[in-house]
Design a protein around this motif. Sequence first.
Motif, PDB file in Angstrom:
ATOM      1  N   HIS A 122       0.846  -1.187   0.000  1.00 49.88           N
ATOM      2  CA  HIS A 122       0.000   0.000   0.000  1.00 49.88           C
ATOM      3  C   HIS A 122       0.886   1.243   0.000  1.00 49.88           C
ATOM      4  N   PRO A 123       0.566   2.232  -0.826  1.00 50.03           N
ATOM      5  CA  PRO A 123       1.410   3.433  -0.862  1.00 50.03           C
ATOM      6  C   PRO A 123       1.626   4.051   0.517  1.00 50.03           C
ATOM      7  N   CYS A 152      -6.170  -1.026  -2.267  1.00 48.51           N
ATOM      8  CA  CYS A 152      -5.577   0.030  -3.090  1.00 48.51           C
ATOM      9  C   CYS A 152      -5.805  -0.304  -4.545  1.00 48.51           C
ATOM     10  N   TYR A 153      -6.070   0.732  -5.364  1.00 49.89           N
ATOM     11  CA  TYR A 153      -6.239   0.516  -6.800  1.00 49.89           C
ATOM     12  C   TYR A 153      -4.901   0.368  -7.503  1.00 49.89           C
ATOM     13  N   HIS A 154      -3.864   0.929  -6.923  1.00 46.88           N
ATOM     14  CA  HIS A 154      -2.566   0.922  -7.600  1.00 46.88           C
ATOM     15  C   HIS A 154      -1.468   0.478  -6.640  1.00 46.88           C
ATOM     16  N   CYS A 169     -10.631   6.494  -1.455  1.00 54.16           N
ATOM     17  CA  CYS A 169      -9.520   6.080  -0.599  1.00 54.16           C
ATOM     18  C   CYS A 169      -9.122   7.267   0.246  1.00 54.16           C
ATOM     19  N   HIS A 209      -5.980   9.319  -0.592  1.00 55.74           N
ATOM     20  CA  HIS A 209      -5.716   9.865  -1.932  1.00 55.74           C
ATOM     21  C   HIS A 209      -5.136  11.283  -1.963  1.00 55.74           C
ATOM     22  N   CYS A 213      -9.587   6.690  -7.417  1.00 57.69           N
ATOM     23  CA  CYS A 213      -9.232   6.751  -5.995  1.00 57.69           C
ATOM     24  C   CYS A 213     -10.060   7.798  -5.247  1.00 57.69           C
ATOM     25  N   PRO A 227     -11.355   1.473  -2.182  1.00 55.40           N
ATOM     26  CA  PRO A 227     -10.954   0.243  -2.879  1.00 55.40           C
ATOM     27  C   PRO A 227     -11.404  -0.992  -2.106  1.00 55.40           C
ATOM     28  N   CYS A 242      -1.437  10.837  -1.831  1.00 56.19           N
ATOM     29  CA  CYS A 242      -0.861   9.690  -2.530  1.00 56.19           C
ATOM     30  C   CYS A 242      -0.352  10.068  -3.909  1.00 56.19           C
TER      31      CYS A 242
HETATM   32  S1  SF4 Z   1      -6.241   3.615  -3.767  1.00 55.69           S
HETATM   33 FE1  SF4 Z   1      -5.364   5.242  -4.958  1.00 55.69          FE
HETATM   34  S2  SF4 Z   1      -5.108   6.911  -3.543  1.00 55.69           S
HETATM   35 FE2  SF4 Z   1      -5.443   5.102  -2.331  1.00 55.69          FE
HETATM   36  S3  SF4 Z   1      -3.401   4.420  -1.926  1.00 55.69           S
HETATM   37 FE3  SF4 Z   1      -4.045   3.315  -3.719  1.00 55.69          FE
HETATM   38  S4  SF4 Z   1      -3.307   4.570  -5.397  1.00 55.69           S
HETATM   39 FE4  SF4 Z   1      -3.179   5.839  -3.585  1.00 55.69          FE
END
Ligand code: SF4
Lengths: 347, 322
Positions: free
Chosen positions: A272-273, A337-339, A306, A309, A319, A324, A312
């Motif tokens: 997770h970021p 997380c989407y990414h 999220c 966001h 997001c 997510p 992030c």
């Molecule tokens: S869902 Fe989007 S905003 Fe949230 S951590 Fe993942 S990439 Fe970042």
Amino acid sequence: MLAPDDNLLEVENLRVSFGTERGVAKVLDGVNLTIRRGEIMGLVGESGCGKTTLARAILGILPANARHETGSLRFGGEDLLRMPRRRVDDQIRGRRITFIPQDPFASFNPLFRIGSQAREVMKWKSPRRPEHAGRGLFGFFSRYPRARRKADAADAVEMMRTVQIPRADEAFDKLPHEFSGGQRQRLMIALALMPQPDLVIADEPTTALDVTIQAQILKLLKRLVKERGVSVLFTTHDLGTAYEICDRITVMYAGQEVEMAPVDDFFQRPSHPYTVRLLESLPKPGREPREIGGEIPGLVDPPAGCRFHPRCAHATDICHMKRPATTSVSAAHDLRCYHPVGATVPA
Amino acid sequence: MREAPILKADRLSRHFPVRNAFGIRTGAVRALDGVSFEVAPGETLGIVGESGCGKSTLGKALVGIHPLSGGAIVFEGEEISRLSGRERRAVAPRLQYCHQDPGNSLDPRWTVRRSLEEPLIVHTELEAAERVIRIRDLLRQVGLPQTHLDLYPHELSGGQQRRVGLARILALHPRLVVLDEPTSGLDMSVQATVLKLFGELRQAFALTYLFISHDLSVVRMMCDRVAVMYLGRIVEIAPTETLFRAPQHPYTQSLLAAIPDIGGRRVTDTFTLEGEPPDPARLPSGCRFRTRCPRAVAACAETDPALRPLRPDHAAACLLAG
Ligand code: SF4
Ligand SMILES: Nc1ncnc2c1ncn2[C@@H]1O[C@H](COP(=O)(O)OP(=O)(O)OP(=O)(O)O)[C@@H](O)[C@H]1O
Ligand SMILES: Nc1ncnc2c1ncn2[C@@H]1O[C@H](COP(=O)(O)OP(=O)(O)OP(=O)(O)O)[C@@H](O)[C@H]1O
Ligand SMILES: [Mg+2]
Ligand SMILES: [Mg+2]
């Protein structure tokens, strides 16, 4: 996947809010977390993310202005949120789920000797007390049978020895302030284990201690709970402490869980970021700690989608819109997380 | 060898009386018990050690918040520990103490603006208009938005309170700042920001820091040299990397062994130190660490080891060191 039977506690979609001057603060907003039998689950997150609120929700001791408890807290198959209050007070809290708080100064009664506080715990919560012994007024006046009292007292002394309180029997005649911070935390551990609980909730139990004392206490707590097969929910804002003691780690951000993984996987493959940035913010030799940037959001009007966001670097339109769903990085490693971040953090 | 020190502490001591229930003096806590060291200009000297070992007492004694029971302090070439009140106040702006608890050091009834203006009124001749400009600059330097000028301390986060505390100190152009536990109680992400700020300010204002902390990984990152204290004494002092790579005092070794090493062996598997520090009012004979020391021998109960140089820049107070 493990059979659901292995889960001692299942927190599902738990929501708790507080009435505040500025409006309703959504402090826990759909939290999910499981604790298996015999495991130490770490709950990690920054100040204000809701660690203590979750701990108190499980113990059934939320402050008076808490509202809207929804979701479920299944403990040994039963939902604590729907259990009669009296049963929670009598048979669950202090008996099957016990508490080691952050501040051992605040949690002892300063006026009573340690022995009488231990005796009080054992009188009501000892495993020898029959499940349906009198409650309420009747219970208050009911006898504390002599045989049980003697056995409980012997257990209590034994437990003091186990937590390495010097001259355990004399310690019973002392007042809390006569012990050092480290000793008070040992006493707290003893009181929490005396009723032979299934689950211990330890809310930042070593934050107030020095490093050498912290290492001693973590070592002791880990050994004792592992020997007894007790589960622990261990909250901390310190990732190093989590590495020391936990089997699995859940990261919470602004009232929602964002990542959950077995401890080694967690530190080797943070995905997770937010987790990645947390790890990068730790001081390490030869590397400047990196700031996360931005601010922890307010909980009265938290960001949509999220909650991370606004801070992030990976955020895209989606997001901003929807929280997510939980996905799996690997069999035991969950993420919202989407990414997800693919790369590992430089060691 | 080195530049003339900006600060020289010579056998500082500070005793607090211990009284029994009847108010009769029964002994003393030697919170500082013969502490000597030097700080070079521009250097950051770390002070580490367990709770109650005397770190704050040392910091407060240096800036004159606490009187000394004995010893001498030479700051920028001047003996300052025996100055009269007025002479001492003239030194105060150059030698500042940044409080362990920033919330407590800010007056809850004052806005940020008032907190920042007050030291300028007391210690400088600036006109009102000049003060406004100065305050604006300070706020920018510690990375706070101008909109925060009208907020009260309780409306600020812990990290922001700390920034205001720093801005207050920087207002007076200090030469040396004692930072007492400057990151305790801060979250990881906020801590990273605040540490970066300390580094930037050190550059911008040519500051010398005395950096008091019990967080060894922060100290390792921030400090040029580190002094380790145990029960009122310095037990080891060395350049940071030397101290972390090759600690000589058994207490320093235990302290380092207690730091969690993410990805490495678990301290809960390897840590061996037992027991807790003794009552500071009833120190053991000989070496004060011997009651916990894994290496103690009979001689340790006889002789109180002095801090002795092992190399020109590395000293330790242990009979077995070196
Ligand atoms: S869902 Fe989007 S905003 Fe949230 S951590 Fe993942 S990439 Fe970042
Ligand atoms: N009784 C209350 N009334 C209103 N808001 C509250 C109350 N208790 C907690 N909060 C808010 O709920 C949020 C979560 O608080 P909580 O104490 O659970 O955080 P935490 O993760 O334990 O933080 P810390 O690491 O500082 O202990 C915070 O924003 C806090 O301000
Ligand atoms: N005003 C005082 N009166 C009596 N004893 C004091 C006083 N201030 C400090 N002490 C004692 O002096 C010793 C050193 O205290 P000090 O506050 O300097 O420790 P410290 O290293 O800063 O600890 P911490 O890490 O907890 O801040 C302790 O034993 C403390 O109890
Ligand atoms: Mg908390
Ligand atoms: Mg202190």
